[in-house]
Design an enzyme around this catalytic site. Structure first.
Site, PDB file in Angstrom:
ATOM      1  CG  HIS A  57      50.140  41.345  36.469  1.00  0.00           C
ATOM      2  ND1 HIS A  57      49.815  41.290  37.808  1.00  0.00           N
ATOM      3  CD2 HIS A  57      49.083  40.785  35.827  1.00  0.00           C
ATOM      4  CE1 HIS A  57      48.613  40.734  37.949  1.00  0.00           C
ATOM      5  NE2 HIS A  57      48.155  40.409  36.764  1.00  0.00           N
TER       6      HIS A  57
ATOM      7  CD  GLU B 108      46.839  43.433  35.468  1.00  0.00           C
ATOM      8  OE1 GLU B 108      45.939  43.183  34.652  1.00  0.00           O
ATOM      9  OE2 GLU B 108      46.674  43.236  36.700  1.00  0.00           O
ATOM     10  CD  GLU B 109      45.766  42.481  39.851  1.00  0.00           C
ATOM     11  OE1 GLU B 109      44.668  43.013  39.615  1.00  0.00           O
ATOM     12  OE2 GLU B 109      46.005  41.287  39.648  1.00  0.00           O
TER      13      GLU B 109
ATOM     14  CG  ASP C 228      45.481  38.192  38.922  1.00  0.00           C
ATOM     15  OD1 ASP C 228      46.341  38.531  38.093  1.00  0.00           O
ATOM     16  OD2 ASP C 228      44.452  38.860  39.155  1.00  0.00           O
TER      17      ASP C 228
ATOM     18  CG  ASP D 182      46.904  38.482  33.827  1.00  0.00           C
ATOM     19  OD1 ASP D 182      46.794  37.814  34.877  1.00  0.00           O
ATOM     20  OD2 ASP D 182      46.843  39.730  33.818  1.00  0.00           O
TER      21      ASP D 182
ATOM     22  CG  HIS E 176      41.256  39.971  42.008  1.00  0.00           C
ATOM     23  ND1 HIS E 176      41.117  41.303  41.730  1.00  0.00           N
ATOM     24  CD2 HIS E 176      42.210  39.521  41.162  1.00  0.00           C
ATOM     25  CE1 HIS E 176      41.948  41.644  40.759  1.00  0.00           C
ATOM     26  NE2 HIS E 176      42.615  40.562  40.387  1.00  0.00           N
TER      27      HIS E 176
HETATM   28 CO    CO Z   1      44.180  40.631  38.791  1.00  0.00          CO
HETATM   29 ZN    ZN Z   2      46.257  39.517  36.441  1.00  0.00          ZN
END
Ligand code: CO
Ligand code: ZN
Length: 336
Positions: free
Chosen positions: A66, A198-199, A168, A221, A307
């Site tokens: 992503h 995606e998030e 990420d 990922d 994150h």
């Molecule tokens: Co993420």
């Molecule tokens: Zn991810």
């Protein structure tokens, strides 16, 4: 790793992936059979099976990573020009005092209320973005409600470690780009799909998988690790190789795909580890459920401080991920 750093530093929160997409497109255009964008914004790069692989022609493999990163969105601008906001994706309170950047380049610092009655466990509702404006009017000259910002933080390369925001999943995009460039004779039709949103709920992966109706799919990922002081128990560590996912919150890998991944890793001396992630998931969770089902697996790059604005990965794990991807593309994604 220079390209990886550049990808991570590019602005691209969920729903605002255009700049990342154009950067990836320019990297992969030459080596792809064709490149297209769907109506949701996914970038789809087709790499045709080589001539020698006629028997595999009916099968196809979708490999997705992503493009989007987590961010924040303005919900309200107050009289003094401070911006109230909420998360776009899983933004936690670790963002206090970090910098954010809007699509137009405006930068802000995240501050928090400091009254005695402010809850100790700060939430985003106790925070605000300070863009240096001294009135609502001044702030509104720069941003408006609904504008989305990404985190703003330099990338740092240590010996084997890369620290930056947005690993990420730009590091997954990087692995796919590098693998795509290295594939010599793909054994089946391969579609690299660089997905959007995606998030916020694995959205791009749905339309991408529906359109392609692949036989097999792999998501590339990031995953968490269990190798920092007093952290939750997890058998994945930085520097120990690509993590082959067995299960996460919404996904169980297809055993035929995983047996194949482990066999390819062992036969080619690629370091790997097995991953069971108790919280979180990837694009593969929805791809496997499209139409009559897709045999799916996930290659994960271990990341510390997920994150946050300072996610950390190990370059040897990145290399192992690329190596395994290339072998999958040239030798096939599942046991017969
Ligand atoms: Co993420
Ligand atoms: Zn991810």
């Amino acid at each position: 790793m220079e390209l990886a750093m550049k990808l991570c530093q590019t602005y691209g929160p969920a729903g605002r992936e255009d700049r990342v997409r154009e950067m990836i497109r320019s990297e992969v255009e030459q080596k792809s059979t064709s490149v297209s964008t769907d109506r949701l914004g996914n970038l789809i790069c087709h790499v045709q099976a080589s001539e020698r692989s006629q028997e595999a022609k009916k099968d196809s493999l979708m490999i997705c990573a992503h493009m989007d990163e987590i961010g924040v969105i303005i919900t309200h601008i107050d009289e003094k020009g401070f911006l109230r906001f909420t998360g776009v994706g899983g933004v936690r309170n670790a963002v206090l005092h970090q910098k954010v950047i809007f699509e137009n380049g405006v930068i802000g610092t995240i501050g928090a209320e400091t009254k005695p009655q402010t809850p100790k466990d700060l939430t985003l509702t106790n925070m605000f973005i300070d863009i240096g404006a001294s009135s609502k009017q001044e702030a509104m000259g720069k941003v408006r409600v609904g504008d989305i910002a990404a985190f703003h933080q330099d990338a740092v390369m240590m010996e084997n470690r890369l620290v930056t925001k947005a690993l990420d999943d730009r590091i997954g995009c990087f692995c796919c780009i590098e693998a795509l460039k290295r594939i010599r004779s793909p054994i089946l039709d391969i579609y690299f799909v660089f997905t959007v949103q995606e998030e916020v709920g694995l959205r791009g992966a749905r339309t991408g998988a529906y359109a392609l109706a692949p036989t097999y799919a792999l998501a590339v990922d990031v995953t968490a690790t269990g190798d920092t002081p007093e952290c939750a128990r997890m058998d994945v560590a930085l520097g120990k190789g690509v993590a082959v996912k067995v299960k996460d919150m919404m996904f169980i890998a297809n055993p035929k795909v995983n047996d194949r991944l482990l066999m390819l890793a062992e036969n080619n001396s690629i370091p790997y580890q097995l991953e069971v992630l108790e919280r979180g998931t990837t694009d593969a969770a929805v791809v496997q459920l499209v139409r009559e089902g897709v045999m799916s697996g996930v290659l994960s790059i271990p990341i510390r401080y997920l994150h946050s604005v300072s996610e950390m990965c190990d370059t040897r794990d990145v290399q192992a991920t690329i190596d395994l991807l290339v072998h999958v593309c040239e030798q096939g994604p599942a046991m017969p």
